[in-house]
Design a protein around this motif. Structure first.
Motif, PDB file in Angstrom:
ATOM      1  N   UNK A  82       0.816  -1.211   0.000  1.00 24.87           N
ATOM      2  CA  UNK A  82       0.000   0.000   0.000  1.00 24.87           C
ATOM      3  C   UNK A  82       0.855   1.269   0.000  1.00 24.87           C
ATOM      4  N   UNK A  83       2.100   1.147   0.419  1.00 25.46           N
ATOM      5  CA  UNK A  83       2.972   2.326   0.532  1.00 25.46           C
ATOM      6  C   UNK A  83       4.000   2.393  -0.594  1.00 25.46           C
ATOM      7  N   UNK A  84       4.367   1.233  -1.136  1.00 20.35           N
ATOM      8  CA  UNK A  84       5.381   1.187  -2.197  1.00 20.35           C
ATOM      9  C   UNK A  84       5.004   2.111  -3.359  1.00 20.35           C
ATOM     10  N   UNK A  85       5.974   2.914  -3.826  1.00 23.50           N
ATOM     11  CA  UNK A  85       5.718   3.850  -4.929  1.00 23.50           C
ATOM     12  C   UNK A  85       6.324   3.366  -6.237  1.00 23.50           C
ATOM     13  N   UNK A  86       6.771   2.096  -6.277  1.00 22.71           N
ATOM     14  CA  UNK A  86       7.228   1.497  -7.528  1.00 22.71           C
ATOM     15  C   UNK A  86       8.452   2.213  -8.096  1.00 22.71           C
ATOM     16  N   UNK A  87       9.344   2.685  -7.221  1.00 26.19           N
ATOM     17  CA  UNK A  87      10.531   3.392  -7.729  1.00 26.19           C
ATOM     18  C   UNK A  87      11.645   2.438  -8.147  1.00 26.19           C
ATOM     19  N   UNK A  88      11.666   1.213  -7.590  1.00 29.67           N
ATOM     20  CA  UNK A  88      12.665   0.220  -7.961  1.00 29.67           C
ATOM     21  C   UNK A  88      14.012   0.387  -7.295  1.00 29.67           C
ATOM     22  N   UNK A  89      14.150   1.365  -6.390  1.00 33.97           N
ATOM     23  CA  UNK A  89      15.441   1.579  -5.738  1.00 33.97           C
ATOM     24  C   UNK A  89      15.861   0.352  -4.932  1.00 33.97           C
ATOM     25  N   UNK A  90      14.882  -0.296  -4.293  1.00 33.40           N
ATOM     26  CA  UNK A  90      15.199  -1.468  -3.483  1.00 33.40           C
ATOM     27  C   UNK A  90      15.729  -2.611  -4.343  1.00 33.40           C
ATOM     28  N   UNK A  91      15.129  -2.814  -5.505  1.00 31.06           N
ATOM     29  CA  UNK A  91      15.577  -3.894  -6.391  1.00 31.06           C
ATOM     30  C   UNK A  91      17.004  -3.661  -6.860  1.00 31.06           C
ATOM     31  N   UNK A  92      17.340  -2.413  -7.137  1.00 32.05           N
ATOM     32  CA  UNK A  92      18.700  -2.098  -7.565  1.00 32.05           C
ATOM     33  C   UNK A  92      19.714  -2.336  -6.449  1.00 32.05           C
ATOM     34  N   UNK A  93      19.292  -2.096  -5.203  1.00 30.48           N
ATOM     35  CA  UNK A  93      20.216  -2.224  -4.077  1.00 30.48           C
ATOM     36  C   UNK A  93      20.349  -3.654  -3.577  1.00 30.48           C
ATOM     37  N   UNK A  94      19.385  -4.524  -3.895  1.00 26.88           N
ATOM     38  CA  UNK A  94      19.384  -5.881  -3.347  1.00 26.88           C
ATOM     39  C   UNK A  94      20.593  -6.676  -3.843  1.00 26.88           C
ATOM     40  N   UNK A  95      21.435  -7.191  -2.945  1.00 23.76           N
ATOM     41  CA  UNK A  95      22.630  -7.921  -3.386  1.00 23.76           C
ATOM     42  C   UNK A  95      22.351  -9.329  -3.875  1.00 23.76           C
ATOM     43  N   UNK A  96      21.146  -9.850  -3.652  1.00 26.80           N
ATOM     44  CA  UNK A  96      20.837 -11.223  -4.062  1.00 26.80           C
ATOM     45  C   UNK A  96      19.679 -11.300  -5.045  1.00 26.80           C
ATOM     46  N   UNK A  97      19.292 -10.160  -5.611  1.00 29.29           N
ATOM     47  CA  UNK A  97      18.253 -10.109  -6.636  1.00 29.29           C
ATOM     48  C   UNK A  97      16.952 -10.771  -6.176  1.00 29.29           C
ATOM     49  N   UNK A  98      16.573 -10.486  -4.924  1.00 30.44           N
ATOM     50  CA  UNK A  98      15.375 -11.098  -4.354  1.00 30.44           C
ATOM     51  C   UNK A  98      14.137 -10.229  -4.481  1.00 30.44           C
ATOM     52  N   UNK A  99      14.254  -9.009  -5.013  1.00 27.49           N
ATOM     53  CA  UNK A  99      13.128  -8.083  -5.055  1.00 27.49           C
ATOM     54  C   UNK A  99      12.659  -7.908  -6.497  1.00 27.49           C
ATOM     55  N   UNK A 100      11.372  -8.167  -6.717  1.00 27.06           N
ATOM     56  CA  UNK A 100      10.810  -8.154  -8.062  1.00 27.06           C
ATOM     57  C   UNK A 100       9.489  -7.389  -8.068  1.00 27.06           C
ATOM     58  N   UNK A 101       9.116  -6.793  -9.214  1.00 26.88           N
ATOM     59  CA  UNK A 101       7.769  -6.219  -9.320  1.00 26.88           C
ATOM     60  C   UNK A 101       6.735  -7.331  -9.227  1.00 26.88           C
ATOM     61  N   UNK A 102       5.555  -7.011  -8.683  1.00 31.64           N
ATOM     62  CA  UNK A 102       4.567  -8.073  -8.495  1.00 31.64           C
ATOM     63  C   UNK A 102       4.053  -8.660  -9.796  1.00 31.64           C
ATOM     64  N   UNK A 103       4.210  -7.921 -10.925  1.00 35.03           N
ATOM     65  CA  UNK A 103       3.770  -8.481 -12.201  1.00 35.03           C
ATOM     66  C   UNK A 103       4.872  -9.269 -12.906  1.00 35.03           C
ATOM     67  N   UNK A 104       6.027  -9.424 -12.244  1.00 30.77           N
ATOM     68  CA  UNK A 104       7.129 -10.198 -12.819  1.00 30.77           C
ATOM     69  C   UNK A 104       7.423 -11.460 -12.010  1.00 30.77           C
ATOM     70  N   UNK A 105       6.572 -11.768 -11.050  1.00 26.51           N
ATOM     71  CA  UNK A 105       6.796 -12.945 -10.220  1.00 26.51           C
ATOM     72  C   UNK A 105       6.559 -14.229 -11.009  1.00 26.51           C
ATOM     73  N   UNK A 106       7.439 -15.199 -10.802  1.00 23.81           N
ATOM     74  CA  UNK A 106       7.207 -16.526 -11.363  1.00 23.81           C
ATOM     75  C   UNK A 106       6.043 -17.188 -10.600  1.00 23.81           C
ATOM     76  N   UNK A 107       5.397 -18.186 -11.203  1.00 25.17           N
ATOM     77  CA  UNK A 107       4.291 -18.856 -10.494  1.00 25.17           C
ATOM     78  C   UNK A 107       4.677 -19.334  -9.104  1.00 25.17           C
TER      79      UNK A 107
END
Length: 559
Positions: A44-69
């Motif tokens: 509800x608070x996320x503004x979809x900026x993607x800063x967290x995904x860029x900073x994640x060292x293990x590539x664990x953060x994804x947009x909700x429309x890019x999640x695998x099943x």
């Protein structure tokens, strides 16, 4: 659209630091952080900026429309956290503390160990420009349990090492592998050449069951099995009897789940990972069809994390078997489910597995809750485990503990692996708390000029990223001591240390040697479509590393 944190979350909180709206929790300054299985993004608070995904060292953060099943459940897990932990009001970034005056020259620090705790400490130290770091490890390769402990089918978790390469590339950093403190250099000699020594040596021993038959052939520590399939050179020549159809694992934490998964998953899938070749060959000929995990308490108190438990459901050709009678909750369990979303998810997943119909021909991972091993039996080697059923009772402090009953049974098995935790071992010339198996410390301080971080500091708890906050605390104490003039000026410098090492360990593996090993393993892996093929023979590793071919760094590139 919102971003979602998924299974490989390392908890190092790099994402927290860059989030402009504070929608990632728990943060390192919140009480829940120390025990959190993973971090969570409030949709509800996320503004979809993607800063967290860029900073994640293990590539664990994804947009909700890019999640695998297999990842879609994590959107629910992220959102559920905020049902009982609502977003705080009035948050603003903390102002940085004023920098201390730096007029004491170059701070020289020795870091003993090269695993994640050591690497996070080096990162923190090298944030300052007046620091030189010398890192030592007895193995010819760095990264500790990231290389030798993380399961081979979890490559995302291993990508955290890429964030450590920043430290390795610094002129102020030097790496000394295949160099053992206590054998090649003493603790006193480290202090002669450094203002401070940080020990990040982990917890290398395993805990024992203390029951009859534990030393029979076929009974092993799960830590040994993990090191074997990950290609640790000290364990590469071990053998494990996989001729029986059933294996028993005592314990139900994440390491136990890793081992169960490796024993049952499709070998062709494993063949696309960096699993050690000798283990891959042994697993190709394995007869193990069922792995039973024993847990003293119930699903509410299980030691595994929800992400690891959830991932078991995606194993091809493997049934997860749970007896529905183990899922009947008492009043305390019902309260835990009502107040803790993580516990509620854990129980819900267990119920989903229990409701599945096993498929003919599938391998099986069986969770046996409320059971405790009492004896391993067999003639010359393990043939089975005698277990007692347990019940939960309150101890004098009001905590629920497992108490064995007279209800016993026998489980036949040709392989038994105990997975009940790691244990620290004494460090030469340092005090040691044998009961807690740690070096006694206060916020990382042991004594003047001596510090600890990681498992040898706090015990074997947390995940990879937990070591980041742990290192921050220790390094902050070290910096405070240096800036206050409490550390002794060393007699030696980098040059004199180099002279001493040339005498004591002339063929040690340095950073260029590690890069030669890394490049050779990756090159061999590319031929067969694998991330790398590990060199598991210590002599071969050292020989390749000694050549010190000066190569440009070869590593994976972040997308």
């Amino acid at each position: 659209m919102a971003y979602v944190i998924t299974q490989t979350c390392c908890n190092d909180a790099s994402c927290v630091a860059v989030c402009p709206v504070n929608c990632i929790h728990p943060t390192p300054d919140e009480p829940q952080f120390g025990s959190a299985e993973m971090l969570h993004i409030d949709p509800q608070t996320c503004i979809d900026c993607g800063a967290c995904a860029d900073a994640c060292p293990v590539e664990a953060i994804l947009p909700d429309d890019k999640l695998e099943p297999s990842q879609t459940r994590f959107a629910e897990i992220n959102a559920d956290y905020y049902r009982t932990h609502p977003m705080p009001d009035g948050w603003s970034p903390l102002a940085p503390a004023p920098a201390a005056p730096r007029d004491r020259g170059t701070l020289r620090v020795a870091v003993v160990g090269a695993g994640p705790a050591a690497c996070y400490a080096a990162q923190e130290l090298l944030e300052r420009s007046d620091v030189e770091v010398e890192m030592f490890d007895r193995l010819p390769t760095p990264f500790g349990l990231v290389r030798a402990g993380v399961a081979p089918d979890h490559p995302g978790t291993k990508s955290v090492t890429e964030s450590f390469e920043w430290s390795f590339r610094r002129e102020a950093f030097a790496l000394h592998l295949d160099t053992e403190i206590g054998r090649d250099l003493t603790h006193a000699e480290l202090l002669e050449h450094h203002h401070a020594v940080v020990y990040a040596v982990g917890a290398s021993a395993d805990r024992r069951l203390g029951i009859p038959g534990e030393d029979l052939a076929g009974s092993h520590a799960a830590t040994e099995f993990v090191a074997w399939y990950n290609g640790h050179p000290d364990y590469a020549d071990r053998t494990f009897d996989l001729s029986g159809e059933r294996a028993v694992i005592v314990g139900n934490g994440n390491v136990a789940i890793d081992v169960a998964r490796i024993l049952t998953m499709d070998v062709d899938e494993l063949a696309r990972t960096d699993i050690a070749d000798h283990a891959l060959e042994a697993l190709r000929h394995s007869n193990v069809r069922e792995v039973v995990l024993l847990g003293r308490r119930g699903p509410v108190q299980a030691a595994y994390s929800n992400p690891e438990f959830l991932a078991l459901g995606d194993l091809n050709g493997v049934d997860i078997v749970i007896d529905e009678s183990d899922l009947v909750l008492d009043a305390a369990g019902e309260r835990a489910v009502a107040h803790d979303p993580a516990v509620a998810m854990r129980v819900q997943l267990a119920r989903e597995y229990a409701a599945r119909t096993p498929q003919d021909g599938n391998r099986r991972i069986v969770f046996r809750y409320f059971t405790a091993p009492e004896e391993l039996f067999g003639t010359g080697r393990v043939e089975g485990v005698r277990i007692a059923h347990t019940e939960l009772v309150e101890n004098s402090e009001g905590a629920l503990v497992a108490r064995t009953t007279d209800d016993v049974e026998v489980i036949d098995a040709g392989l038994v692996l105990r997975s009940i935790g790691y244990r620290g071992v004494p460090v030469p010339d340092l005090p040691f708390d044998d009961q807690r198996a740690v070096v006694p410390n206060t916020g990382g301080r042991v004594e003047t000029g001596v510090y600890v971080t990681g498992w040898i500091k706090r015990g074997p708890s947390g995940v990879i990223g937990t070591n980041k906050g742990c290192a921050k605390e220790t390094v902050a104490a070290l910096f405070a001591d240096f800036d206050a003039g409490r550390l002794t000026q060393p007699e030696g410098d980098r040059r004199s240390l180099g002279t001493l090492l040339a005498e004591r360990r002339p063929d040690r593996v340095d950073l260029d040697g590690w890069r030669a090993i890394d490049a050779a393993e990756r090159a061999a892996g590319r031929v067969s479509g694998r991330p790398r093929i590990k060199i598991t023979d210590r002599a071969a590793l050292v020989d390749l590393g000694r050549r010190r071919r000066r190569l440009p760094f070869i590593g994976s590139v972040r997308r």
